[in-house]
Design a protein around this motif. Structure first.
Motif, short mmCIF file in Angstrom:
data_model
loop_
_atom_site.label_atom_id
_atom_site.label_comp_id
_atom_site.label_asym_id
_atom_site.label_seq_id
_atom_site.Cartn_x
_atom_site.Cartn_y
_atom_site.Cartn_z
N PHE A 1 0.85 -1.19 0.00
CA PHE A 1 0.00 0.00 0.00
C PHE A 1 0.88 1.24 0.00
CE2 PHE A 1 -3.02 -2.92 0.06
CZ PHE A 1 -3.84 -3.11 1.15
N GLY A 2 0.40 2.28 -0.65
CA GLY A 2 1.28 3.41 -0.88
C GLY A 2 1.20 4.51 0.16
N ASP A 3 0.29 4.40 1.09
CA ASP A 3 0.03 5.53 1.96
C ASP A 3 0.13 5.07 3.41
OD1 ASP A 3 -2.84 7.67 2.50
OD2 ASP A 3 -0.69 7.96 2.76
N LEU A 4 0.53 5.93 4.29
CA LEU A 4 0.66 5.53 5.69
C LEU A 4 -0.67 5.06 6.25
CD1 LEU A 4 2.08 5.46 8.47
CD2 LEU A 4 1.34 7.80 8.75
N LEU A 5 -1.71 5.80 5.97
CA LEU A 5 -3.00 5.44 6.53
C LEU A 5 -3.50 4.11 5.97
CD1 LEU A 5 -4.77 8.89 6.68
CD2 LEU A 5 -4.02 7.48 8.55
N SER A 6 -3.26 3.88 4.70
CA SER A 6 -3.67 2.60 4.13
C SER A 6 -2.88 1.46 4.75
CB SER A 6 -3.47 2.60 2.62
OG SER A 6 -4.07 3.72 2.05
N ARG A 7 -1.59 1.72 4.98
CA ARG A 7 -0.80 0.65 5.59
C ARG A 7 -1.29 0.33 6.98
NH1 ARG A 7 4.40 3.61 4.33
NH2 ARG A 7 4.48 3.43 2.07
N MET A 8 -1.81 1.33 7.63
CA MET A 8 -2.31 1.08 8.97
C MET A 8 -3.54 0.17 8.92
SD MET A 8 -2.39 3.92 11.73
CE MET A 8 -3.53 4.72 10.66
N HIS A 9 -4.37 0.37 7.92
CA HIS A 9 -5.49 -0.54 7.76
C HIS A 9 -4.99 -1.97 7.63
CE1 HIS A 9 -9.01 2.06 7.15
NE2 HIS A 9 -8.13 2.94 6.71
N ALA A 10 -3.95 -2.11 6.83
CA ALA A 10 -3.48 -3.46 6.56
C ALA A 10 -2.89 -4.09 7.80
CB ALA A 10 -2.43 -3.42 5.45
N SER A 11 -2.25 -3.31 8.63
CA SER A 11 -1.50 -3.93 9.72
C SER A 11 -2.38 -4.31 10.88
CB SER A 11 -0.44 -2.96 10.21
OG SER A 11 -1.02 -2.01 11.06
N ALA A 12 -3.26 -3.44 11.29
CA ALA A 12 -3.95 -3.69 12.54
C ALA A 12 -5.16 -4.59 12.38
CB ALA A 12 -4.38 -2.37 13.17
N LYS A 13 -5.84 -4.47 11.28
CA LYS A 13 -7.11 -5.16 11.18
C LYS A 13 -6.99 -6.67 11.08
CE LYS A 13 -8.77 -1.22 11.55
NZ LYS A 13 -9.83 -0.76 10.66
N PRO A 14 -6.18 -7.18 10.18
CA PRO A 14 -6.06 -8.65 10.17
C PRO A 14 -5.53 -9.18 11.50
CG PRO A 14 -5.20 -7.76 8.15
CD PRO A 14 -5.46 -6.59 9.05
N GLN A 15 -4.85 -8.35 12.22
CA GLN A 15 -4.32 -8.77 13.51
C GLN A 15 -5.43 -9.20 14.45
OE1 GLN A 15 -1.86 -5.72 15.00
NE2 GLN A 15 -1.67 -6.56 17.03
N VAL A 16 -6.53 -8.48 14.41
CA VAL A 16 -7.63 -8.80 15.32
C VAL A 16 -8.17 -10.18 15.02
CG1 VAL A 16 -9.90 -8.07 16.10
CG2 VAL A 16 -8.22 -6.38 15.48
N LEU A 17 -8.46 -10.39 13.74
CA LEU A 17 -9.05 -11.68 13.38
C LEU A 17 -8.05 -12.81 13.57
CD1 LEU A 17 -11.61 -12.88 12.44
CD2 LEU A 17 -10.82 -12.70 10.10
N GLY A 18 -6.79 -12.54 13.23
CA GLY A 18 -5.78 -13.58 13.39
C GLY A 18 -5.66 -14.03 14.84
N LEU A 19 -5.66 -13.05 15.74
CA LEU A 19 -5.57 -13.41 17.15
C LEU A 19 -6.81 -14.15 17.60
CD1 LEU A 19 -3.72 -10.48 18.68
CD2 LEU A 19 -3.34 -12.85 19.16
N LEU A 20 -7.94 -13.76 17.08
CA LEU A 20 -9.17 -14.45 17.44
C LEU A 20 -9.10 -15.91 17.02
CD1 LEU A 20 -11.87 -13.77 18.70
CD2 LEU A 20 -12.77 -13.34 16.44
N LEU A 21 -8.62 -16.14 15.79
CA LEU A 21 -8.52 -17.52 15.31
C LEU A 21 -7.54 -18.32 16.16
CD1 LEU A 21 -8.51 -16.95 11.47
CD2 LEU A 21 -10.33 -17.87 12.88
N VAL A 22 -6.41 -17.71 16.48
CA VAL A 22 -5.42 -18.44 17.29
C VAL A 22 -5.99 -18.73 18.67
CG1 VAL A 22 -3.24 -18.11 18.48
CG2 VAL A 22 -3.40 -17.66 16.07
N ALA A 23 -6.73 -17.78 19.23
CA ALA A 23 -7.32 -18.02 20.55
C ALA A 23 -8.33 -19.16 20.48
CB ALA A 23 -7.98 -16.74 21.06
N VAL A 24 -9.11 -19.19 19.42
CA VAL A 24 -10.05 -20.30 19.28
C VAL A 24 -9.30 -21.62 19.15
CG1 VAL A 24 -11.78 -21.30 17.75
CG2 VAL A 24 -11.89 -18.90 18.32
#
Lengths: 131, 220, 221
Positions: free
Chosen positions: A28-51
């Motif tokens: 992604f070319g923009d700081l704000l877009s990169r932030m979308h990429a970094s934090a959001k999948p993190q939530v779901l990924g952690l949820l899956l690992v916790a399950v």
């Protein structure tokens, strides 16, 4: 064996989401877009690992600790992304012209004019106190 | 057979997690600003957490769960600290053209502040001295503008003194006007009781003068 | 009625006896209510902290509960939080609906953002949109902002507390339709939350403007 396979699949999905996050950081070319990429999948990924962990250890102790971890993440990730986003938005050199529409800037311009008048009025009173 | 499938899944998951950490490392090195690096560090941390969780699930042990909690908290605190620092350091440079945040040279921060805006000369001088201290790496901001030390006293006094701010609230930053200072002064993080960054915006507050003899000594 | 403030001194001076209302001649009820409400809130806070402590230690014993109580009291005294005005309304059904929608939306949007990362075109320009919320309460604004931040696709950038406006950055939002759908999602979140935990005033506001996107036709603020 089946719970193990399910856990492994969930971990694999978590890995895929982490990879998506890293690739998003890369592409992604923009700081704000990169932030979308970094934090959001993190939530779901952690949820899956916790399950996945919860499937392996369905005891109350583990499940409550996992619930704590997940709820911590759910509460703190928005705050962290918000603060990084706000810092990234306000420091003007970080903001590229990759915004299609910026309604905050319009509101800022309006508020700026109001604020200048307000500060000027109070500025007269301030000199008296600065002494 | 199922054991083979299981092994393949485990190896694939591990490879993906490792790859994501390495790719995030690239962004840490390359990132044009400190915020990019912070986000990438968060991704590395998340990969480590996922890896740790996977390790716990697949080797049937739960004694590492507190480590997950601690890592989550560390990631959060790190993100918030860096973003607060960025807000603070960038709030002293007016105008749109600012040098990259990655090199902190104090000469960047002595841009002549056009005093025609909403600040008096005394306040400007006090601010620039404070920024100089930060530029030299002195983290103790107690000798900033006098507004800083007032934050230590009762929060009620703070909430009444703040004209444009509501009472301290839960959660978001709630400055009454978003990003009021267009010249990049930035209101910084939440105007909480001990938030020293609020000084740049609340300098003109009348009830925060001559409470800190140290700050008074620094002012011209 | 819903404010937590004590009676101002000037009003006291005007009445015959201190703390007595001029019109009804009775001691205003709100003082007792506000004190009671503050105490109950502190109690709820302490309870949840004790619960957290006990869950961390994975054992419910006298020692863990007692130490939890001591620590909780210490924390709430030292790190004093301003009281949050809860609405006193909690609709279980709508809360479950909100939870289910949130989980579904989380998964859907995570897959979408992951797809953005993998596809050839990556992502287009974003936008910063303003959403004029119908609610005016702190807690609800915070909840809406948190939820919008959690669901991939939008990050809360700033807020205007006085006007009740949230500013979000939406990913890959370079056409009017996408802006429209982004705003619609935020208003949908707000609607679900108001139905679940909103106060009656928020519910009235919700009924007054059930469709801010359609009625006002793409309002810009």
């Amino acid at each position: 064996m089946i719970p193990d396979i399910i856990s492994a699949v969930l971990i694999l999905l978590g890995g895929v989401l982490s990879l998506a996050a890293a690739l998003g950081l890369l592409r992604f070319g923009d700081l704000l877009s990169r932030m979308h990429a970094s934090a959001k999948p993190q939530v779901l990924g952690l949820l899956l690992v916790a399950v996945a962990i919860g499937i392996q250890f369905p005891t109350w102790a583990t499940v409550t600790t996992l619930a704590i971890v997940i709820s911590f993440q759910l509460v703190t990730i928005p705050v962290a992304t918000h603060m990084v986003g706000r810092a990234g938005y306000r420091t003007k050199h970080l903001r590229r012209s990759m915004l299609y529409r910026d309604e905050l800037a319009e509101a800022v311009d309006r508020a700026e004019a109001r604020e200048l008048a307000w500060e000027r009025k109070r500025g007269i009173g301030t000199d008296h106190h600065d002494g | 057979m199922s054991s083979l499938v299981f092994d393949i899944l485990v190896v694939a998951g591990s490879v993906l997690l490792g790859t994501s950490a390495i790719i995030a490392l690239y962004r840490i090195v390359r990132g044009p600003s400190i915020l990019d690096r912070m986000i990438a560090t968060d991704v590395v941390l998340a990969s480590i957490m996922c890896g740790l969780g996977g390790f716990m699930a697949l080797s049937h042990r739960t004694d590492l769960l507190p480590v997950l909690i601690v890592l989550a908290m560390l990631g959060f605190v790190g993100s918030v600290s860096v973003s607060r620092y960025v807000s603070k350091s960038d709030s002293m440079t007016p105008g749109a053209e600012v040098g990259a945040l990655s090199d902190f040279s104090s000469s960047d921060w002595h841009m002549p502040k056009d005093a025609e805006d909403d600040s008096t000369d005394a306040e400007t001088a006090a601010e620039s001295e404070w920024f100089e201290d930060v530029a030299r790496g002195i983290s103790d901001v107690a000798d900033g503008p006098e507004a800083v030390t007032v934050r230590d006293e009762a929060e009620d006094g703070h909430s009444e003194a703040e004209d444009g701010h509501d009472a301290p609230e839960v959660g978001l930053d709630v400055g009454s006007d978003p990003d009021v200072d267009g010249e990049g002064e930035g209101t910084g993080p939440d105007p909480g009781p001990e938030d020293s960054d609020d000084s740049s915006r609340t300098g003109p507050e009348p009830d925060q003068t001559d409470l800190d003899p140290g700050a008074e000594g620094k002012r011209p | 009625m819903s404010s937590n403030s004590q009676e101002p001194n000037s009003q006291k001076a005007n009445s015959q006896r201190p703390g007595v209302s001029r019109t009804t001649g009775r001691r205003p009820v709100k003082n007792r209510q506000s004190k009671g409400r503050g105490f109950v809130q502190q109690l709820v806070l302490v309870f949840f902290l004790v619960l957290l402590w006990v869950m961390l230690w994975d054992s419910v014993s006298v020692l863990s509960v007692l130490s939890g109580v001591v620590l909780a009291l210490l924390v709430t005294r030292v790190f004093y939080l301003p009281p949050v005005v809860l609405s006193g309304r909690f609709n279980i059904i709508h809360a479950v609906i909100f939870g289910a929608w949130f989980l579904y939306s989380l998964m859907h949007a995570s897959v979408e953002v992951a797809w953005f990362a993998f596809r050839r075109r990556a992502v287009g320009a974003g936008s910063v949109i303003a959403c004029d919320l119908r609610t005016s309460s702190d807690l609800l604004m915070t909840l809406v902002a948190d939820t919008a931040s959690l669901i991939p696709g939008s990050i809360i950038i700033d807020s205007d507390r006085a006007l009740g406006v949230l500013y979000l950055h939406v990913l890959d939002c370079d056409s009017e339709e996408k802006i429209f759908s982004g705003k619609a999602q935020v208003y949908h979140i707000e609607e679900l939350l108001i139905r679940a935990v909103g106060s009656h005033r928020d519910l009235a506001a919700l009924r007054a403007t059930p469709d801010p996107m359609g009625l006002k036709g793409g309002e810009r603020r």
